[in-house]
Motif scaffolding. Structure first.
Motif, PDB file in Angstrom:
ATOM      1  N   THR A 155      79.811  69.683  55.694  1.00  0.00           N
ATOM      2  CA  THR A 155      81.254  69.491  55.941  1.00  0.00           C
ATOM      3  C   THR A 155      81.853  70.687  56.671  1.00  0.00           C
ATOM      4  N   TYR A 156      81.648  71.859  56.134  1.00  0.00           N
ATOM      5  CA  TYR A 156      82.228  73.069  56.739  1.00  0.00           C
ATOM      6  C   TYR A 156      81.157  73.662  57.652  1.00  0.00           C
ATOM      7  N   GLY A 177      84.052  80.678  49.815  1.00  0.00           N
ATOM      8  CA  GLY A 177      83.993  80.044  48.506  1.00  0.00           C
ATOM      9  C   GLY A 177      84.452  78.607  48.487  1.00  0.00           C
ATOM     10  N   VAL A 178      84.648  78.123  47.270  1.00  0.00           N
ATOM     11  CA  VAL A 178      84.929  76.711  46.995  1.00  0.00           C
ATOM     12  C   VAL A 178      86.435  76.527  46.755  1.00  0.00           C
ATOM     13  N   TYR A 179      87.017  75.603  47.517  1.00  0.00           N
ATOM     14  CA  TYR A 179      88.440  75.291  47.399  1.00  0.00           C
ATOM     15  C   TYR A 179      88.603  74.074  46.497  1.00  0.00           C
ATOM     16  N   ALA A 204      87.721  75.833  57.675  1.00  0.00           N
ATOM     17  CA  ALA A 204      89.004  76.003  56.989  1.00  0.00           C
ATOM     18  C   ALA A 204      89.077  77.356  56.288  1.00  0.00           C
ATOM     19  N   PHE A 205      90.297  77.888  56.276  1.00  0.00           N
ATOM     20  CA  PHE A 205      90.553  79.179  55.636  1.00  0.00           C
ATOM     21  C   PHE A 205      91.690  79.031  54.615  1.00  0.00           C
ATOM     22  N   ASN A 213      83.507  77.158  52.097  1.00  0.00           N
ATOM     23  CA  ASN A 213      82.159  76.662  52.376  1.00  0.00           C
ATOM     24  C   ASN A 213      81.878  75.357  51.634  1.00  0.00           C
ATOM     25  N   ASP A 214      82.828  74.965  50.774  1.00  0.00           N
ATOM     26  CA  ASP A 214      82.690  73.701  50.035  1.00  0.00           C
ATOM     27  C   ASP A 214      84.028  73.435  49.346  1.00  0.00           C
ATOM     28  N   HIS A 215      84.136  72.262  48.758  1.00  0.00           N
ATOM     29  CA  HIS A 215      85.368  71.973  48.023  1.00  0.00           C
ATOM     30  C   HIS A 215      85.104  71.062  46.829  1.00  0.00           C
TER      31      HIS A 215
END
Ligand code: HPA
Length: 279
Positions: free
Chosen positions: A164-165, A187-189, A234-235, A132-134
């Protein structure tokens, strides 16, 4: 540093179009050990990476190096089976070349996958996290695929990163997870360059900073896709639990990353099918 002109992208598009008579709507980028998802496409036509001029060919084990066209849930898709990474020595323009080419082939939505280490202690090997974010550490030290001259006809010089996501796509994935009885983290990557895995001190730092999963890819492709106005989701497949202590008899390695992919691919398939049905 290898950079490209518009002609380079067009040459790649032309070669692909001469071999494949399909217009994809959705792009899939399949990370380490996750390429098996491309085998699930119907009416498959594959092009080898090395046949496409300008294409960065992955040197990493677990990346097949093919662009596979076909349909999934009736949606025309193109799956990039194997990606190039910054740590292989490719420039970020090379790493993101496939995204620009896929957009020029017609994709409106990009679904990226990666193998990642779990920072969040509630995550276990074999779990899936939807981004959901990075946090882009590679960007923060001055490596960004959007650096250099900007073509305002393609996208903005200063890209906003709040949306973004894609929220609608995330809602669709949540719904698919619920319907399939699948655990789906959100979560956050954290993007690092690699190729070494993290030290325990780095793991504790990344956790403190708000990271849930850590890996060496994806974010560069996300930036370029958003720059071109492509919807993104993205996963991360959690292939290993990050080790946060030096006083243990453990070490992170690429074999466990590839092994976990086998458990993760069927889960990703069910999630991606659910999202495609919602389009
Ligand atoms: N760290 C960084 N990248 C990774 C990991 C990890 O633990 N696992 C898979 N990709």
């Amino acid at each position: 540093m290898t950079t490209y002109t518009h002609t380079d992208y067009e040459n790649a598009v032309q070669v692909i179009r001469s071999k494949v008579n399909q217009t994809p709507r959705v792009g899939l980028v399949l990370g380490s050990g996750l390429g098996g998802l491309a085998d699930r496409l119907e009416n498959r036509v594959a092009v080898a990476d090395h046949e496409i001029p300008g294409w960065p060919v992955s040197t990493v084990e677990g990346h097949q190096g093919k662009l596979v066209f076909g349909t999934l849930e009736g949606v025309p898709v193109v799956a990039q089976q194997g990606r190039a990474h910054f740590y292989e020595g490719y420039s970020l323009q090379q790493v993101t070349f496939p995204v620009r080419v896929m957009q020029m082939l017609g994709i409106e939505t990009l679904i990226l996958t990666n193998a990642a280490g779990g920072l969040n202690t509630a995550y276990h090997t074999g779990d899936v996290m939807m981004l959901n974010d990075h946090i882009n550490f590679v960007g923060m030290v001055g490596h960004n695929p959007l650096m250099g001259p900007n073509d305002d006809r393609i996208g903005p010089r200063f890209l906003g990163m709040v949306q973004t996501y894609d929220r609608a796509l995330r809602a669709a994935a949540r719904q698919a997870a619920k319907a399939e009885g699948l655990l789906l983290h959100e979560g956050v990557y954290v993007c690092l360059s690699g190729p070494n895995f993290e030290t325990p001190a780095e793991i504790r730092m990344l956790r403190t900073l708000g990271g849930d999963a850590v890996g060496m890819s994806t974010v560069h492709e996300v930036l370029v896709a958003r720059h071109m106005g492509v919807r993104v989701m993205a996963f991360s497949g959690i292939t290993n639990e990050a080790i946060d202590s030096v006083d243990v008899d453990l070490e992170t390695n690429h074999e466990e990353v590839l092994d976990a992919g086998k458990i993760i691919v069927p889960k990703l398939e069910r999630l991606v099918r659910g999202v495609l049905r919602s389009l």
